[in-house]
Design an enzyme around this catalytic site. Structure first.
Site, PDB file in Angstrom:
ATOM      1  N   CYS A 105     -22.634 -16.481   8.178  1.00  0.00           N
ATOM      2  CA  CYS A 105     -21.723 -15.603   8.926  1.00  0.00           C
ATOM      3  C   CYS A 105     -20.287 -15.769   8.442  1.00  0.00           C
ATOM      4  O   CYS A 105     -19.476 -14.845   8.529  1.00  0.00           O
ATOM      5  CB  CYS A 105     -21.834 -15.861  10.419  1.00  0.00           C
ATOM      6  SG  CYS A 105     -21.446 -17.552  10.907  1.00  0.00           S
ATOM      7  N   HIS A 262     -15.869 -14.382  17.024  1.00  0.00           N
ATOM      8  CA  HIS A 262     -15.592 -13.303  16.078  1.00  0.00           C
ATOM      9  C   HIS A 262     -14.276 -13.552  15.352  1.00  0.00           C
ATOM     10  O   HIS A 262     -13.352 -14.151  15.907  1.00  0.00           O
ATOM     11  CB  HIS A 262     -15.517 -11.965  16.818  1.00  0.00           C
ATOM     12  CG  HIS A 262     -16.861 -11.339  17.007  1.00  0.00           C
ATOM     13  ND1 HIS A 262     -17.038 -10.050  17.437  1.00  0.00           N
ATOM     14  CD2 HIS A 262     -18.102 -11.834  16.807  1.00  0.00           C
ATOM     15  CE1 HIS A 262     -18.327  -9.778  17.507  1.00  0.00           C
ATOM     16  NE2 HIS A 262     -18.986 -10.852  17.141  1.00  0.00           N
ATOM     17  N   ASN A 286      -9.756  -6.338  15.907  1.00  0.00           N
ATOM     18  CA  ASN A 286     -11.134  -6.802  15.915  1.00  0.00           C
ATOM     19  C   ASN A 286     -11.947  -5.905  14.985  1.00  0.00           C
ATOM     20  O   ASN A 286     -12.315  -4.796  15.360  1.00  0.00           O
ATOM     21  CB  ASN A 286     -11.706  -6.755  17.335  1.00  0.00           C
ATOM     22  CG  ASN A 286     -13.171  -7.174  17.374  1.00  0.00           C
ATOM     23  OD1 ASN A 286     -13.713  -7.630  16.368  1.00  0.00           O
ATOM     24  ND2 ASN A 286     -13.801  -7.013  18.521  1.00  0.00           N
ATOM     25  N   ASP A 588     -11.481 -49.690 -45.377  1.00  0.00           N
ATOM     26  CA  ASP A 588     -12.056 -49.561 -46.724  1.00  0.00           C
ATOM     27  C   ASP A 588     -11.184 -48.628 -47.569  1.00  0.00           C
ATOM     28  O   ASP A 588     -11.376 -47.416 -47.585  1.00  0.00           O
ATOM     29  CB  ASP A 588     -13.484 -49.033 -46.597  1.00  0.00           C
ATOM     30  CG  ASP A 588     -14.146 -48.816 -47.957  1.00  0.00           C
ATOM     31  OD1 ASP A 588     -13.634 -49.367 -48.949  1.00  0.00           O
ATOM     32  OD2 ASP A 588     -15.157 -48.097 -47.997  1.00  0.00           O
ATOM     33  N   ASP A 590     -10.909 -48.242 -50.850  1.00  0.00           N
ATOM     34  CA  ASP A 590     -11.431 -47.650 -52.086  1.00  0.00           C
ATOM     35  C   ASP A 590     -12.735 -46.884 -51.880  1.00  0.00           C
ATOM     36  O   ASP A 590     -13.366 -46.439 -52.842  1.00  0.00           O
ATOM     37  CB  ASP A 590     -11.627 -48.731 -53.156  1.00  0.00           C
ATOM     38  CG  ASP A 590     -12.462 -49.896 -52.659  1.00  0.00           C
ATOM     39  OD1 ASP A 590     -13.049 -49.774 -51.557  1.00  0.00           O
ATOM     40  OD2 ASP A 590     -12.526 -50.921 -53.361  1.00  0.00           O
ATOM     41  N   SER A 594     -17.460 -51.210 -48.190  1.00  0.00           N
ATOM     42  CA  SER A 594     -17.403 -52.656 -47.988  1.00  0.00           C
ATOM     43  C   SER A 594     -15.937 -53.075 -47.941  1.00  0.00           C
ATOM     44  O   SER A 594     -15.038 -52.285 -48.221  1.00  0.00           O
ATOM     45  CB  SER A 594     -18.141 -53.388 -49.108  1.00  0.00           C
ATOM     46  OG  SER A 594     -17.576 -53.038 -50.366  1.00  0.00           O
ATOM     47  N   GLU A 599      -8.576 -56.958 -47.222  1.00  0.00           N
ATOM     48  CA  GLU A 599      -8.872 -56.033 -46.121  1.00  0.00           C
ATOM     49  C   GLU A 599      -9.499 -56.786 -44.947  1.00  0.00           C
ATOM     50  O   GLU A 599      -9.213 -56.501 -43.779  1.00  0.00           O
ATOM     51  CB  GLU A 599      -9.814 -54.921 -46.606  1.00  0.00           C
ATOM     52  CG  GLU A 599      -9.162 -54.003 -47.640  1.00  0.00           C
ATOM     53  CD  GLU A 599     -10.156 -53.118 -48.377  1.00  0.00           C
ATOM     54  OE1 GLU A 599      -9.721 -52.103 -48.950  1.00  0.00           O
ATOM     55  OE2 GLU A 599     -11.362 -53.453 -48.392  1.00  0.00           O
ATOM     56  N   THR A 624     -16.291 -59.212 -19.463  1.00  0.00           N
ATOM     57  CA  THR A 624     -16.091 -57.754 -19.426  1.00  0.00           C
ATOM     58  C   THR A 624     -14.783 -57.470 -18.707  1.00  0.00           C
ATOM     59  O   THR A 624     -14.296 -58.294 -17.925  1.00  0.00           O
ATOM     60  CB  THR A 624     -17.225 -57.026 -18.672  1.00  0.00           C
ATOM     61  OG1 THR A 624     -17.251 -57.471 -17.312  1.00  0.00           O
ATOM     62  CG2 THR A 624     -18.576 -57.251 -19.315  1.00  0.00           C
TER      63      THR A 624
END
Length: 703
Positions: A105, A262, A286, A588, A590, A594, A599, A624
């Site tokens: 309604c 209403h 109304n 990396d 180059d 690896s 590095e 954590t």
């Protein structure tokens, strides 16, 4: 990933104007004109594959497949129900709306109010459709949904029992616009059953794009008459009603001919001189019938004999059209609630109407990053999304009794799609917001979230009255000029949900989301930083017996886990192979896949820095850190990221208990460094935009 891409695409389309009422979003990608043309060309009536005429469209519990309520239901087109079906007969009116076997309604009351404003009605119910010209069994309607207009396409198969429409229907047996509108709205919300139970305000907003206010007339604010006056001047829709305490009271008429339960429309206010004193009047209608108020200031009441005859001629409407006047004091005594739907600027075309200014934000609460809960949870409250509003223009017409100039603002916080998600057990969240005045020293602070310290002991200037499990909570506030922080939140933390925050202001207001920028300046160590402990470092790993050798991802995993396992001040299960591959991708130089010794030294220094930050945030030494602490940890590592990125990080790196272990933390930091590094290398013009071909994009994304 798909959701993120879709969100970006949607934002870009909205920036191009998609989502306006003139250029509505095609719901589920269905285009009315295209589909109708296909059906006309093929000579078949449309059958909607996205909302098929089957039990799932009816509901999921009371109207679910196999339920008693759905026994005997047959889906029929209007052409099968009567010989001369019409879309609209003699204009759309309140008599076109009769409730069926569904508890919606609230929706019917909203549709009835919509019929009083033809311009707004035909934004929702396009007139270019009928059961005669170009009929193909397909219809379309438009609804406002969280900041954009959406076009919903349906077929015209409607649920019936014993040859009668089961749900909403028209008093005219051959008129179907209202039943089809209800079906389109059911499709938008997932099923007919999803429409059971609601507030007229919800319908008002989805039909207009406006923002609503609710007033309990048993406890009216002192400025309510002034608020109504301003709302009418701005073209707002206003409705009021008398509460019922039980089902027997529904439809009951009071001694003075007011109907309980209403929805009445408020259509005007006026102040008159009555026996030498000012008298505030309010005009109501109304829309459901011809029954009118018979008390003071009714059509034949003696009060009209004591005011200026010219004024009486202007105000005394004797036609029995359901519209009548009453004193404002009687209005407060007789009615229980008032709802105001303030229309957005695009809903109003008249230059005489004083339009609101609108700013809208879409946001999300995500567990572990931006779902901080209310002020009762200070450890996480500050992580909620934050929005800044700058009010520097005061209202033109200041309210009576106000001592200082102020700015009127309507704030509305709306949670998205919860009605649609009922079928999977997700109800409404309890939501609310708080507004804080920003001190002068922080007025230029826009790039990053305000932290926990800002909220410690600070009281809001105003807030939503309470946290409520409604689709929207809203309020009208009056604030002195200045800058304000709006913090929307759920009552409890760790509740996922999408929301829409709207700011309606009388004067133009500047607004932005705090921390929308994404600067990154990660720690960049240099191998020289380890020169003093060179021999000790290399002796820790047999992999580097030859200092000219390189190590692969698997060797790197073994080396790092061996080094970190010797530490007694941390709980750590080791890096996984994917994290080690990310590390190699970052350093990396180059492209061999690896790391060379120099590095590796740089990587080790980075890991040591990350460990320092991680241990600072791991207050309990549990191994954590809480996902909501990632914002602080990222900032310490040089990354100030917006909410969208924070949410993505929480989803990607936090476990089900919203914790991030050291492996996930390092993987996140390394990944961010890679992304920032790639972007800066490719952003040659330094304008914040990178263009890539598909092949280039794939190569970079797979790094």
């Amino acid at each position: 990933m798909a959701a993120l891409a879709a969100g970006i695409s949607k934002q870009r389309a909205a920036a191009q104007g998609l989502g306006s009422n003139q250029n509505a979003v095609k719901y589920l990608g269905q285009d009315f004109e295209t589909l109708r043309k296909q059906c006309l060309n093929s000579g078949v009536l449309f059958k909607d594959p996205e909302f098929p005429a089957c039990p799932s469209a009816l509901g999921y519990r009371d109207l679910g497949p196999g339920s008693a309520e759905t026994q005997g239901i047959i889906w029929k087109r209007p052409t099968e129900l009567c010989s001369n079906p019409q879309f609209i007969v003699g204009g759309a009116t309140r008599t076109d709306i009769r409730q069926g076997g569904l508890g919606d309604c609230w929706l019917l009351a909203a549709i009835a109010s919509l019929t009083l404003n033809e311009k707004l009605l035909y934004r929702v119910v396009p007139r270019d459709q009928s059961f005669q010209k170009n009929y193909a069994g397909i219809f379309h309607f438009q609804f406002w949904q969280y900041g954009e207009w959406v076009e919903v396409v349906i077929d015209d198969r409607l649920p019936t029992k014993n040859g009668q429409l089961l749900f909403l229907h028209s008093e005219e047996g051959n008129e179907f616009w209202s039943a089809l509108l209800e079906k389109a709205y059911a499709k938008l919300n997932g099923s007919y059953e999803a429409l059971a139970g609601g507030s007229t305000i919800e319908g008002f907003e989805d039909f207009t794009g406006g923002i609503s206010e609710f007033y309990d007339l048993r406890k009216p604010p002192g400025n309510l008459y002034y608020t109504i006056q301003k709302a009418l001047r701005k073209g707002s829709l206003l409705g009021c009603s008398i509460d019922v305490s039980n089902a027997a009271e529904a439809e009951a008429t009071t001694r003075q001919k007011l109907v309980k339960g209403h929805a009445y429309s408020v259509t005007g206010v006026e102040e008159v001189d009555f026996r030498g004193l000012p008298e505030k009047l309010i005009r109501l209608r109304n829309p459901w019938g011809e029954v009118e108020w018979t008390g003071a200031w009714s059509d034949s009441a003696p009060e009209w004999n004591y005011i200026d005859p010219q004024k009486k001629g202007e105000l005394d409407k004797r036609a029995e059209d359901g519209e009548f006047w009453m004193s404002f004091s009687d209005f407060l005594k007789q009615f229980s609630r008032l709802e105001i739907c303030n229309l957005s600027p695009d809903s109003l075309s008249s230059e005489e109407i004083h339009k609101w200014n609108l700013v809208l934000f879409n946001g999300r609460w995500t567990r572990g990053s931006t779902a901080g809960g209310c002020q009762n949870y200070p450890a996480t409250y500050w992580t909620n999304p934050q929005f800044k509003i700058h009010l520097d223009e005061v209202d033109e017409d200041q309210e009576e009794g106000t001592s200082e100039p102020c700015c009127t603002v309507l704030l509305g916080l709306m949670q998205k799609n919860r009605r649609r998600q009922r079928r999977i057990g997700q109800g409404m969240l309890s939501i609310g917001y708080a507004v804080y005045q920003i001190p002068k020293e922080l007025e230029n602070h826009t790039d990053e979230h305000l932290g926990r310290d800002f909220f410690q002991g600070r009281q809001p200037s105003t807030c939503s009255s309470t946290y409520m499990n409604l689709r929207e909570v809203s309020s009208r506030v009056q604030l002195p000029p200045g800058q304000y922080l709006v913090v929307p939140s759920t009552f409890e933390p760790f509740k996922d949900g999408d929301f829409c925050l709207r700011v309606f202001s009388e004067k133009k207001a500047q607004a932005l989301e705090i921390g929308d920028a994404v600067p990154g300046d990660p720690h960049e160590p240099h191998p020289r930083d380890m020169d003093g402990e060179d021999e000790h470092f290399w002796s820790l790993s047999e992999e580097f017996a030859d200092k000219d050798s390189e190590i692969s991802a698997h060797q790197l995993k073994r080396v790092l886990n061996g080094l970190l396992s010797k530490r007694t001040d941390m709980k750590f299960d080791g890096f996984n192979i994917n994290t080690c591959r990310e590390m190699i991708s970052l350093l990396d130089g180059d492209g061999t896949g690896s790391l060379r010794p120099v590095e590796f030294k740089t990587l080790w220094l980075k890991i040591c820095k990350y460990l320092e930050i991680y241990q600072e945030m791991d207050h309990s030494r549990a191994g954590t850190i809480d996902a909501h602490e990632m914002r602080t940890a990222l900032k310490k590592a040089g990354f100030t990221l917006n909410n969208q990125v924070q949410q993505t990080i929480a989803t990607r790196y936090a476990c089900s208990k919203l914790g991030v272990d050291f492996d996930g933390f390092v993987a996140c930091m390394i990944r961010l460094e890679i992304l920032f590094k790639l972007f800066r290398l490719l952003d040659k013009d330094q304008n914040g935009i990178v263009q890539l071909s598909l092949a280039e994009w794939l190569c970079r994304a797979l790094v």
